[in-house]
Design an enzyme around this catalytic site. Sequence first.
Site, PDB file in Angstrom:
ATOM      1  CG  ASP A   1     -19.656 -79.882  -0.521  1.00 23.58           C
ATOM      2  OD1 ASP A   1     -20.124 -78.725  -0.462  1.00 23.58           O
ATOM      3  OD2 ASP A   1     -19.365 -80.445  -1.593  1.00 23.58           O
TER       4      ASP A   1
ATOM      5  CE  LYS B   1     -19.798 -83.728  -3.131  1.00 24.72           C
ATOM      6  NZ  LYS B   1     -18.669 -83.094  -2.425  1.00 24.72           N
TER       7      LYS B   1
ATOM      8  CE  LYS C   1     -19.957 -80.935  -5.557  1.00 24.01           C
ATOM      9  NZ  LYS C   1     -19.096 -80.310  -4.528  1.00 24.01           N
TER      10      LYS C   1
END
EC number: 4.1.2.4
Length: 248
Positions: free
Chosen positions: A106, A168, A197
Amino acid sequence: MNNISNRRQPPASLAPRDLAALIDISAVQAFHTEADVRELAGIAVAEGFIAAHALPNFVPLLRSLVPSGGLTLVGGPVGFPSGGHSTRTKTAEAVELAENGAQELDMMINVGRIKSGDFGYVRSEIRAIVEAIAPVPLKVILELAHLTDEEIRAASAIVAESGAAFVKTGTGWTPSATTLEKLKLIVETVGGAVEIKASGGIRSLDAIAGMMRLGVTRFGINTQVAVDLVRQCAALPGGRLDIAGKAG
């Protein structure tokens, strides 16, 4: 940018194990210790959460604690939490994490470059890291609390064009919760070109169901909250979370 109809349709309902398979848990705050990482690994494996993430120096430990070939993936953050590192630094960190056994990463987007309108820099950076760690998937964190609506659209489009696996919403280091309104901006921009996400302030089954109806396919949720939500799902009538309608 992309037709929303291209998005993968969510399931009509989820069993507890299916819900756990959509949730990442983590120990990525500055104060998290080795003991916290060990506890994280135990919970992730026992509950069947899709991924457990730790800060870079703890990823080798986490990798040693999570069985290879099991349900749970090992992950770590890149350029965390500010995103202001140089591309060279981020790339080196990402490669090291992959070499240390991280199965997904991430990465924090360079917010300052987005807000400066330097979209070419951001696009090139994401592409460089995607290529450096392939086939390890990269999620790119926008940190919505720092961006205007137009910046969210622009950043989402860049992520979708750059080969990342996910866009995300946040790091969990800001107090702002992810909202349906902000998620809609992302969905309207990326359609089905990249997965989404949602992370930050997600504390109810209703929130999860609503976000899944929009197109969210992965969640980052506080570990204890995640465990509680899986338990709540099991206690629903029929032991399933209704996605098509409302929770419980």
